[in-house]
Design a protein around this motif. Structure first.
Motif, PDB file in Angstrom:
ATOM      1  N   UNK A  71      40.806 -27.018 -26.379  1.00  0.00           N
ATOM      2  CA  UNK A  71      39.665 -26.824 -27.298  1.00  0.00           C
ATOM      3  C   UNK A  71      40.133 -25.426 -28.022  1.00  0.00           C
ATOM      4  N   UNK A  72      39.524 -25.236 -28.926  1.00  0.00           N
ATOM      5  CA  UNK A  72      39.570 -23.739 -30.150  1.00  0.00           C
ATOM      6  C   UNK A  72      37.936 -23.536 -30.423  1.00  0.00           C
ATOM      7  N   UNK A  73      38.057 -22.109 -29.608  1.00  0.00           N
ATOM      8  CA  UNK A  73      36.803 -21.729 -30.357  1.00  0.00           C
ATOM      9  C   UNK A  73      36.849 -21.081 -31.603  1.00  0.00           C
ATOM     10  N   UNK A  74      36.390 -21.311 -32.618  1.00  0.00           N
ATOM     11  CA  UNK A  74      37.125 -21.144 -34.107  1.00  0.00           C
ATOM     12  C   UNK A  74      35.961 -19.983 -34.927  1.00  0.00           C
ATOM     13  N   UNK A  75      35.910 -18.967 -35.377  1.00  0.00           N
ATOM     14  CA  UNK A  75      34.745 -18.354 -35.432  1.00  0.00           C
ATOM     15  C   UNK A  75      35.409 -17.411 -36.981  1.00  0.00           C
ATOM     16  N   UNK A  76      34.178 -18.381 -37.819  1.00  0.00           N
ATOM     17  CA  UNK A  76      34.305 -18.406 -39.066  1.00  0.00           C
ATOM     18  C   UNK A  76      33.690 -17.148 -39.597  1.00  0.00           C
TER      19      UNK A  76
END
Length: 89
Positions: free
Chosen positions: A58-63
């Motif tokens: 899982x990856x949590x990417x903040x734009x």
């Protein structure tokens, strides 16, 4: 009563080939059976939510958000020295 519930959940995980994911840690207490203890008793290794997310990749990417500053806000930030001087380059 909660011990019975933990035991039932662990049995279902074993039967379905699932993992038991919990924040709880193994306890040696006799009054309340915790989920990891019941899982281990049924041959299921409990994992933490963080281990599960790591295993799933899982990856949590903040734009990045672009913010438009008004001229007065920009002048205020320059006045406090937060953006550097206009002539620097």
């Amino acid at each position: 009563m909660s011990g019975c519930s933990s035991s039932r959940r662990s049995g279902r995980a074993l039967a379905g080939g699932h993992d038991v994911v919990t924040h709880e840690t193994v306890s040696d207490g006799r009054r309340k059976i915790k989920i990891p203890n019941a899982a281990i008793a049924h041959g299921v290794q409990p994992i933490s939510p963080f281990q599960m997310l790591r295993a799933m990749g899982a990856r949590f990417v903040l734009e990045a958000q672009t913010r438009q500053l008004s001229f007065s806000s920009l002048r205020l930030l320059l006045g406090f020295g937060l953006l550097g001087s206009a002539g620097s380059g």
